[in-house]
Design a protein around this motif. Structure first.
Motif, PDB file in Angstrom:
ATOM      1  N   GLN A 166      -2.816   3.284  -5.973  1.00 31.24           N
ATOM      2  CA  GLN A 166      -3.628   3.947  -4.748  1.00 31.24           C
ATOM      3  C   GLN A 166      -3.141   5.484  -4.631  1.00 31.24           C
ATOM      4  OE1 GLN A 166      -2.305   1.654  -1.445  1.00 31.24           O
ATOM      5  NE2 GLN A 166      -4.101   0.488  -1.459  1.00 31.24           N
ATOM      6  N   ARG A 175      -0.153  -6.938  -4.626  1.00 34.48           N
ATOM      7  CA  ARG A 175      -0.384  -7.911  -3.624  1.00 34.48           C
ATOM      8  C   ARG A 175      -0.536  -9.199  -4.460  1.00 34.48           C
ATOM      9  NH1 ARG A 175      -5.023  -4.628  -0.364  1.00 34.48           N
ATOM     10  NH2 ARG A 175      -3.474  -2.587   0.082  1.00 34.48           N
ATOM     11  N   ALA A 224      -5.556  10.330   7.816  1.00 37.42           N
ATOM     12  CA  ALA A 224      -4.734   9.718   6.512  1.00 37.42           C
ATOM     13  C   ALA A 224      -6.002   8.955   6.059  1.00 37.42           C
ATOM     14  CB  ALA A 224      -3.887   8.682   7.002  1.00 37.42           C
ATOM     15  N   HIS A 284       0.768  -1.113  -0.197  1.00 38.32           N
ATOM     16  CA  HIS A 284       0.181   0.030   0.015  1.00 38.32           C
ATOM     17  C   HIS A 284       0.846   1.296  -0.029  1.00 38.32           C
ATOM     18  CE1 HIS A 284      -0.365  -0.401   4.782  1.00 38.32           C
ATOM     19  NE2 HIS A 284       1.181  -0.471   4.329  1.00 38.32           N
ATOM     20  N   GLU A 292      -2.495   7.913  -1.362  1.00 42.82           N
ATOM     21  CA  GLU A 292      -2.570   8.101   0.075  1.00 42.82           C
ATOM     22  C   GLU A 292      -2.911   9.675   0.399  1.00 42.82           C
ATOM     23  OE1 GLU A 292      -2.233   5.281   1.498  1.00 42.82           O
ATOM     24  OE2 GLU A 292      -1.861   5.979   3.702  1.00 42.82           O
ATOM     25  N   SER A 319       0.716   3.645   2.034  1.00 41.98           N
ATOM     26  CA  SER A 319       1.042   4.030   3.595  1.00 41.98           C
ATOM     27  C   SER A 319       2.228   4.173   3.792  1.00 41.98           C
ATOM     28  CB  SER A 319      -0.140   3.305   4.418  1.00 41.98           C
ATOM     29  OG  SER A 319      -1.454   3.124   4.009  1.00 41.98           O
ATOM     30  N   GLN A 326       3.786   7.631   3.861  1.00 42.16           N
ATOM     31  CA  GLN A 326       3.453   8.455   5.163  1.00 42.16           C
ATOM     32  C   GLN A 326       4.478   8.392   5.898  1.00 42.16           C
ATOM     33  OE1 GLN A 326       0.076   7.562   7.468  1.00 42.16           O
ATOM     34  NE2 GLN A 326      -1.261   6.853   5.961  1.00 42.16           N
ATOM     35  N   THR A 331      -4.734   3.460  12.155  1.00 45.17           N
ATOM     36  CA  THR A 331      -5.514   4.646  12.329  1.00 45.17           C
ATOM     37  C   THR A 331      -6.260   4.429  13.645  1.00 45.17           C
ATOM     38  OG1 THR A 331      -6.625   4.037  10.406  1.00 45.17           O
ATOM     39  CG2 THR A 331      -5.795   6.140  10.151  1.00 45.17           C
TER      40      THR A 331
HETATM   41  N1  DAH Z   1      -3.532   1.278   3.344  1.00 46.61           N
HETATM   42  C1  DAH Z   1      -5.088   0.958   3.221  1.00 46.61           C
HETATM   43  C2  DAH Z   1      -5.175  -0.564   2.156  1.00 46.61           C
HETATM   44  O1  DAH Z   1      -4.268  -0.416   1.401  1.00 46.61           O
HETATM   45  C3  DAH Z   1      -5.837   2.083   2.596  1.00 46.61           C
HETATM   46  C4  DAH Z   1      -5.891   3.046   4.155  1.00 46.61           C
HETATM   47  C5  DAH Z   1      -6.749   2.804   4.995  1.00 46.61           C
HETATM   48  C6  DAH Z   1      -4.863   4.108   4.082  1.00 46.61           C
HETATM   49  C7  DAH Z   1      -6.782   3.735   6.069  1.00 46.61           C
HETATM   50  C8  DAH Z   1      -5.105   4.982   5.122  1.00 46.61           C
HETATM   51  C9  DAH Z   1      -5.856   5.072   5.985  1.00 46.61           C
HETATM   52  O2  DAH Z   1      -4.035   6.046   5.183  1.00 46.61           O
HETATM   53  O3  DAH Z   1      -6.337   5.783   6.960  1.00 46.61           O
HETATM   54  O4  DAH Z   1      -6.259  -0.887   2.233  1.00 46.61           O
END
Ligand code: DAH
Length: 344
Positions: free
Chosen positions: A210, A196, A307, A170, A212, A172, A175, A253
């Motif tokens: 994605q 994935r 986020a 992801h 973010e 994330s 971040q 989160t």
């Molecule tokens: N990283 C999560 C995913 O790939 C998606 C995600 C959910 C990102 C909540 C975020 C968050 O920043 O706060 O499914």
């Protein structure tokens, strides 16, 4: 002999051509090794010495005339460069070239970026090959915890957990890189490709994209998160699009939510796309867990933030009604050409 020369001179003066092969025939006829001028010089050998004086000059002038004519025509045909101007129709239109089109995922990504840029978000990027820390540990995925199984990871190096190297699952992870590298406040969106380990089908792929989002400052609240995402949806799908937040769980989160929007295809009436519920999920979000802030060296007593993360393919599906995810990566021009846009 004089008669012949007179006749040839008249012929040469009258000769005109735009054809390279006709000019070549002219050269052979007059100037060739078995040509008429050669014959005249042969005849010349047989004339009397008085006549020689007269004809020597005449003959030379005639030869120069034939050569001058040949060179002049050759130049006008451009035969020296080997091209035959005469055969090219200069009035034909030039060959057209086709303009490419932007990939639908790029279109959507750019649209998302534009909306958040207007809210003051900057764009950041990170590596696709990630270590365990940035993809999992710093994001509060406990070691050996089943939460890591939420995402089927392609490992490049698998050792003990801490030293694992993988294709990021992801965005994330970006971040974490951002928060580690700077000081708050942060307001950024991070688009990118993720991977994935999934069997490829119409509904799943082993890589996708994605965006973010991260906003960290003093006094950032859940209502900021809701208002920001609400605004985003109105900009992207048009005024009047409904949103709803459902409680959810993500390790990074707390509290966490998933956001649904009223189905953009049937406007909430129920269709295949929304499985007849009238709602479709478009992203995950939440308040950044204090553990994540501390892992990145940020004082969680002073700073809070939100986020979110969304799949670009998902957003594109809802905008263009694309039912097979594989179309995005097959590069079939019949698909891609449907997204002709002005390229600027
Ligand atoms: N990283 C999560 C995913 O790939 C998606 C995600 C959910 C990102 C909540 C975020 C968050 O920043 O706060 O499914």
């Amino acid at each position: 002999m004089q008669d012949k020369i007179n006749q040839y001179t008249a012929d040469i003066n009258a000769f005109i051509t735009t054809q390279a092969d006709e000019l070549e025939a002219f050269r052979i006829k007059y100037l060739g090794t078995k040509g008429l001028i050669k014959d005249l010089f042969e005849d010349f050998k047989t004339v009397s010495p008085e006549e020689k004086r007269v004809f020597g000059k005449v003959l030379n002038e005639f030869k120069q005339l034939a050569e001058a004519k040949y060179n002049e025509l050759k130049e006008s045909l451009g035969t020296e460069t080997g091209s035959t101007k005469s055969e090219a129709d200069l009035t034909l239109p030039g060959e057209g070239f086709e303009l490419g089109s932007r990939h639908p995922l790029s279109l959507i990504r750019n649209e998302i970026i534009d909306i958040f840029k207007r809210l003051g978000f900057v764009v950041a990027e990170g590596p696709e090959i990630e270590d365990d820390w940035h993809n999992f540990s710093a994001l509060n995925f406990p070691e050996e915890h089943p939460a890591r199984d939420m995402q089927d990871t392609f490992f490049i190096k698998k050792n003990s957990g801490k030293d694992d190297i993988a294709l990021r699952t992801h965005t994330s992870s970006v971040q974490v890189r951002m928060m580690e590298a700077g000081k708050p406040p942060f307001r950024a969106i991070m688009p990118g490709r993720v991977y994935r380990n999934e069997a490829i089908s119409a509904r799943a792929h082993c890589f996708f994209h994605q965006v973010e989002g991260l906003y960290i400052d003093e006094n950032v609240s859940f209502s900021d998160l809701k208002q920001t995402l609400y605004h985003f949806v109105q900009e992207l799908y048009g005024d009047g699009t409904q949103v709803r937040f459902r409680p959810s769980y993500f390790p990074f989160t707390e509290p966490s939510a998933e956001m649904d929007i009223s189905c953009t295809i049937c406007k909430g009436a129920g269709c295949n796309m929304c499985k007849h519920t009238g709602w479709v999920e478009i992203l995950g979000c939440g308040m950044v867990d204090p553990n994540v802030l501390e892992n990145c060296g940020i004082d969680s007593k002073k700073f809070t933030g939100f986020a979110f993360g969304m799949g670009i393919e998902r957003i594109a599906n809802l905008k263009y009604v694309i039912r097979d995810l594989r179309l995005f990566s097959e590069n079939d021009v019949r698909f891609l050409n449907q997204f002709q846009t002005e390229i600027v």
